[in-house]
Write a protein that holds these residues in place. Structure first.
Motif, PDB file in Angstrom:
ATOM      1  N   UNK A  10      28.944  34.713  34.356  1.00  0.00           N
ATOM      2  CA  UNK A  10      30.728  35.244  33.452  1.00  0.00           C
ATOM      3  C   UNK A  10      31.879  34.595  35.024  1.00  0.00           C
ATOM      4  N   UNK A  11      32.692  33.636  34.247  1.00  0.00           N
ATOM      5  CA  UNK A  11      33.657  34.165  34.980  1.00  0.00           C
ATOM      6  C   UNK A  11      34.801  34.496  34.353  1.00  0.00           C
ATOM      7  N   UNK A  12      35.658  35.778  34.708  1.00  0.00           N
ATOM      8  CA  UNK A  12      36.594  36.739  34.235  1.00  0.00           C
ATOM      9  C   UNK A  12      38.185  35.434  34.638  1.00  0.00           C
ATOM     10  N   UNK A  13      38.764  35.501  33.700  1.00  0.00           N
ATOM     11  CA  UNK A  13      40.428  35.688  33.907  1.00  0.00           C
ATOM     12  C   UNK A  13      40.685  36.246  33.792  1.00  0.00           C
ATOM     13  N   UNK A  14      40.116  37.794  33.382  1.00  0.00           N
ATOM     14  CA  UNK A  14      41.360  38.508  33.416  1.00  0.00           C
ATOM     15  C   UNK A  14      41.018  39.985  33.878  1.00  0.00           C
ATOM     16  N   UNK A  15      41.632  40.713  35.268  1.00  0.00           N
ATOM     17  CA  UNK A  15      41.149  41.909  36.060  1.00  0.00           C
ATOM     18  C   UNK A  15      40.908  42.485  34.915  1.00  0.00           C
TER      19      UNK A  15
END
Length: 246
Positions: A10-15
């Protein structure tokens, strides 16, 4: 020590969602933004900010899933990731109920994880909230220079409403309107709620602009993040509001 979970890269762009995935399944998050500060020991490649991610670096990580949010991330960046063949899940969170639904969609549906205990604890914590009989009228700045406040249809506004805070700009046409300070002072509020993010309001930076209002300094993560912090948020926010309204 909790063993790394198996599941998608997973790459998350949302803290908020970075913390939610990492707290539920350590090891799944391989890439995260510079603003993803929780958990503090997160071992993930940093790929820039929420508004300016390095899309080439994300593609190079070969994630199975990129998690984004319609408010925090820009559509051109998400389109570039899709064009590179990546699966991008875009969440929308405008209130608490939607936050719980989206957390289920991310963790259970997309990542194939069992529903975490912290999510059940968060639901229970908010179900047990009893709002004061008399709401207190408030303005809720989120930025300074220029002044911006919570308007309609916001997650943070919904949390405050459940705790007995009536946002005087809740019916504004914009979600985060820019309002001159003189108008904020004359808006009919009895309280100003000052979170420490996205703008870092402090005891020395914010309350002095509203000398005739009671000021509640609140933890911005408790007010604006939808993840494990939701379990502690009712008590933390209520405590700060009560202290200001004594």
């Amino acid at each position: 020590m909790v063993p790394p979970a198996t599941g998608p890269r997973v790459v998350s762009l949302v803290p908020s969602l970075t913390e939610a995935v990492a707290a539920t399944a350590p090891g799944l998050v391989v890439g995260a933004t510079d603003w993803c500060t929780h958990p503090p020991d997160l071992a993930a490649v940093r790929i820039g900010g929420t508004k300016n991610p390095d899309t080439d670096a994300i593609v190079a990580l070969r994630p199975d899933l990129v998690i984004a949010n319609e408010e925090e991330n820009r559509e051109p960046d998400l389109a570039a990731l899709r064009a590179a063949g990546l699966e991008v899940l875009v969440t929308e969170v405008r209130d608490l109920d939607q936050a719980f639904a989206e957390l289920d969609r991310v963790l259970v549906d997309a990542c194939g994880l069992p529903r975490p205990r912290w999510l059940e604890e968060a639901r229970e914590a908010w179900e047990n909230v009893v709002a004061p009989a008399e709401p207190v009228a408030a303005v809720v700045p989120v930025w300074r220079r220029p002044w911006m406040v919570l308007g309609r249809d916001t997650f943070a506004g919904d949390l405050l409403a459940r705790l007995g805070v009536r946002n005087v700009y809740a019916e504004h046409a914009e979600r985060y309107p820019r309002v001159p300070l003189d108008e904020l002072r004359a808006a009919g509020a009895d309280l100003v709620v000052l979170p420490d993010e996205p703008y870092r309001f402090t005891a020395d930076d914010g309350p002095e602009a509203f000398p005739h209002l009671r000021a509640a300094l609140v933890d911005g993560r408790m007010l604006t993040w939808y993840g494990p912090s939701l379990a502690a948020a009712p008590a933390a926010l209520s405590g700060a509001l009560r202290a200001a309204c004594r």
